[in-house]
Design a protein around this motif. Structure first.
Motif, PDB file in Angstrom:
ATOM      1  N   ALA A 115      -6.916  -4.466  -2.404  1.00 57.78           N
ATOM      2  CA  ALA A 115      -6.254  -3.436  -3.200  1.00 57.78           C
ATOM      3  C   ALA A 115      -6.859  -2.047  -3.002  1.00 57.78           C
ATOM      4  O   ALA A 115      -6.178  -1.039  -3.168  1.00 57.78           O
ATOM      5  CB  ALA A 115      -6.315  -3.805  -4.685  1.00 57.78           C
ATOM      6  N   THR A 116      -8.144  -2.004  -2.671  1.00 53.84           N
ATOM      7  CA  THR A 116      -8.832  -0.710  -2.603  1.00 53.84           C
ATOM      8  C   THR A 116      -9.036  -0.294  -1.152  1.00 53.84           C
ATOM      9  O   THR A 116      -9.469  -1.103  -0.315  1.00 53.84           O
ATOM     10  CB  THR A 116     -10.195  -0.781  -3.310  1.00 53.84           C
ATOM     11  OG1 THR A 116     -10.007  -1.327  -4.615  1.00 53.84           O
ATOM     12  CG2 THR A 116     -10.793   0.606  -3.452  1.00 53.84           C
ATOM     13  N   GLN A 170      -6.603   2.983  -5.061  1.00 53.02           N
ATOM     14  CA  GLN A 170      -6.468   1.677  -5.689  1.00 53.02           C
ATOM     15  C   GLN A 170      -4.969   1.381  -5.645  1.00 53.02           C
ATOM     16  O   GLN A 170      -4.194   2.067  -6.304  1.00 53.02           O
ATOM     17  CB  GLN A 170      -6.986   1.705  -7.131  1.00 53.02           C
ATOM     18  CG  GLN A 170      -6.949   0.376  -7.834  1.00 53.02           C
ATOM     19  CD  GLN A 170      -8.099  -0.535  -7.442  1.00 53.02           C
ATOM     20  OE1 GLN A 170      -9.017  -0.122  -6.731  1.00 53.02           O
ATOM     21  NE2 GLN A 170      -8.068  -1.763  -7.889  1.00 53.02           N
ATOM     22  N   ASN A 171      -4.590   0.379  -4.846  1.00 52.31           N
ATOM     23  CA  ASN A 171      -3.184   0.152  -4.509  1.00 52.31           C
ATOM     24  C   ASN A 171      -2.656   1.450  -3.887  1.00 52.31           C
ATOM     25  O   ASN A 171      -3.219   1.915  -2.922  1.00 52.31           O
ATOM     26  CB  ASN A 171      -2.408  -0.338  -5.722  1.00 52.31           C
ATOM     27  CG  ASN A 171      -2.932  -1.693  -6.186  1.00 52.31           C
ATOM     28  OD1 ASN A 171      -3.042  -2.624  -5.409  1.00 52.31           O
ATOM     29  ND2 ASN A 171      -3.308  -1.780  -7.454  1.00 52.31           N
ATOM     30  N   ASN A 172      -1.619   2.072  -4.413  1.00 51.22           N
ATOM     31  CA  ASN A 172      -1.158   3.308  -3.783  1.00 51.22           C
ATOM     32  C   ASN A 172      -1.481   4.537  -4.602  1.00 51.22           C
ATOM     33  O   ASN A 172      -0.956   5.624  -4.353  1.00 51.22           O
ATOM     34  CB  ASN A 172       0.346   3.232  -3.479  1.00 51.22           C
ATOM     35  CG  ASN A 172       1.145   3.020  -4.746  1.00 51.22           C
ATOM     36  OD1 ASN A 172       0.586   2.750  -5.796  1.00 51.22           O
ATOM     37  ND2 ASN A 172       2.456   3.142  -4.643  1.00 51.22           N
ATOM     38  N   ARG A 185      -1.099   6.552   1.001  1.00 52.54           N
ATOM     39  CA  ARG A 185      -1.100   5.101   1.170  1.00 52.54           C
ATOM     40  C   ARG A 185       0.232   4.607   0.607  1.00 52.54           C
ATOM     41  O   ARG A 185       0.368   4.351  -0.584  1.00 52.54           O
ATOM     42  CB  ARG A 185      -2.260   4.450   0.431  1.00 52.54           C
ATOM     43  CG  ARG A 185      -2.399   2.972   0.765  1.00 52.54           C
ATOM     44  CD  ARG A 185      -3.510   2.314  -0.014  1.00 52.54           C
ATOM     45  NE  ARG A 185      -3.695   0.942   0.423  1.00 52.54           N
ATOM     46  CZ  ARG A 185      -4.387   0.021  -0.245  1.00 52.54           C
ATOM     47  NH1 ARG A 185      -4.974   0.332  -1.396  1.00 52.54           N
ATOM     48  NH2 ARG A 185      -4.504  -1.207   0.229  1.00 52.54           N
ATOM     49  N   LYS A 233       3.251   2.222  -0.216  1.00 49.71           N
ATOM     50  CA  LYS A 233       3.469   0.814  -0.554  1.00 49.71           C
ATOM     51  C   LYS A 233       2.160   0.059  -0.766  1.00 49.71           C
ATOM     52  O   LYS A 233       2.137  -1.171  -0.715  1.00 49.71           O
ATOM     53  CB  LYS A 233       4.317   0.111   0.508  1.00 49.71           C
ATOM     54  CG  LYS A 233       5.686   0.745   0.718  1.00 49.71           C
ATOM     55  CD  LYS A 233       6.484   0.013   1.781  1.00 49.71           C
ATOM     56  CE  LYS A 233       7.833   0.688   1.993  1.00 49.71           C
ATOM     57  NZ  LYS A 233       8.625   0.018   3.049  1.00 49.71           N
ATOM     58  N   GLY A 234       1.063   0.793  -0.972  1.00 47.35           N
ATOM     59  CA  GLY A 234      -0.203   0.145  -1.277  1.00 47.35           C
ATOM     60  C   GLY A 234      -0.805  -0.658  -0.157  1.00 47.35           C
ATOM     61  O   GLY A 234      -1.657  -1.526  -0.401  1.00 47.35           O
ATOM     62  N   SER A 248      -2.489   3.196   5.445  1.00 47.90           N
ATOM     63  CA  SER A 248      -2.816   4.560   5.007  1.00 47.90           C
ATOM     64  C   SER A 248      -2.940   5.463   6.221  1.00 47.90           C
ATOM     65  O   SER A 248      -3.285   5.023   7.314  1.00 47.90           O
ATOM     66  CB  SER A 248      -4.127   4.557   4.235  1.00 47.90           C
ATOM     67  OG  SER A 248      -4.504   5.865   3.861  1.00 47.90           O
ATOM     68  N   GLN A 291      -9.590  -6.433  -5.030  1.00 50.59           N
ATOM     69  CA  GLN A 291      -9.490  -5.926  -6.394  1.00 50.59           C
ATOM     70  C   GLN A 291     -10.828  -6.118  -7.076  1.00 50.59           C
ATOM     71  O   GLN A 291     -11.414  -7.188  -7.012  1.00 50.59           O
ATOM     72  CB  GLN A 291      -8.417  -6.707  -7.161  1.00 50.59           C
ATOM     73  CG  GLN A 291      -8.047  -6.126  -8.500  1.00 50.59           C
ATOM     74  CD  GLN A 291      -7.014  -5.016  -8.375  1.00 50.59           C
ATOM     75  OE1 GLN A 291      -6.200  -5.028  -7.488  1.00 50.59           O
ATOM     76  NE2 GLN A 291      -7.069  -4.061  -9.280  1.00 50.59           N
TER      77      GLN A 291
END
Lengths: 117, 112
Positions: free
Chosen positions: A30-31, A50-52, A69, A71-72, A75, A97
């Motif tokens: 996630a990060t 963190q995600n997007n 970034r 759609k999470g 990037s 996460q």
């Protein structure tokens, strides 16, 4: 498990030109982090997602650097216009996460070595 | 903010033991990492300490004293392939956002 993918590996540009770097993190992480590492120094955090969503961009020179970034997942980091002092290795890292100590281990990509002439 | 200090360079002999120190000043300490970075390569995770004491993992051990703001990485039975930079990184914060700051790194040269 595939690692963090970055491209290109090397880039040479002239000052005032623009450049973009791409990062694909480990699946499910996630990060996502972008670091700048100047020769002989430790990695310096530019931006953390963190995600997007952006959680820290306090050290990102926002007049010339931008990152997104979508759609999470993947990037991109862009520099426009580049300066001589931007010559460095740009590292992308990802971590799962974060809810426990070990889950915040960062896994790094091979980096993009940028030379600004 | 954080202040992380570690020696810039060290030299040690193959087969010997070397200790790389790291001192830090931070508020909201929440863990200390050691990463290894070979020249031209990405950093890779070595160890993590959040409680005081020694964590051992094969030839590598890491120690933490939170009250002293001090950690060290101990490398035993040095091998030529251990020549690399060793990065001390401190995490601060809790809950949703935790920030990790890296030190400048200690470049270790292992000689025959």
């Amino acid at each position: 498990e595939a690692g963090v993918a970055q491209s290109p590996r090397y880039k040479i540009i002239e000052k005032r030109q623009s450049v973009a770097f791409w990062c694909n993190p480990i699946s499910g992480h996630a990060t996502l982090y972008w670091y700048q590492q100047i020769l002989g120094q430790g990695p310096k955090l530019l931006i953390q997602f963190q995600n997007n969503g952006v959680v820290d961009d306090s050290q990102l020179p926002k007049d010339r650097f931008s990152a997104e970034r979508l759609k999470g997942v993947d990037s991109t980091l862009k520099i426009q216009p580049a300066k001589l002092e931007d010559s460095a290795v740009y590292l992308c890292a990802s971590s799962p996460q974060t809810s426990g100590a070990y889950k915040n281990i960062q896994y790094f990509g091979a980096g993009t070595r940028l030379s600004v002439l | 903010g954080q202040n992380i200090d570690q020696p810039t360079e060290m030299t040690a002999t193959e087969g010997a033991i070397v200790q790389i120190n790291c001192t830090y000043q931070t508020s909201g300490f929440n863990g200390l990492f050691w990463y290894q970075q070979h020249a031209g390569e990405a950093p890779t995770f070595l160890s993590y300490n959040v409680l005081d004491g020694l964590e051992e993992k094969g030839r590598f051990s890491s120690f933490l004293s939170r009250s002293k703001g001090y950690s060290y990485l101990l490398l035993k039975e040095l091998q030529m392939k251990d020549s690399a930079s060793y990065l001390c990184a401190v995490r601060e914060g809790s809950g949703g956002y935790q920030k990790v700051t890296f030190g400048i790194g200690t470049k270790l040269q292992v000689i025959p």
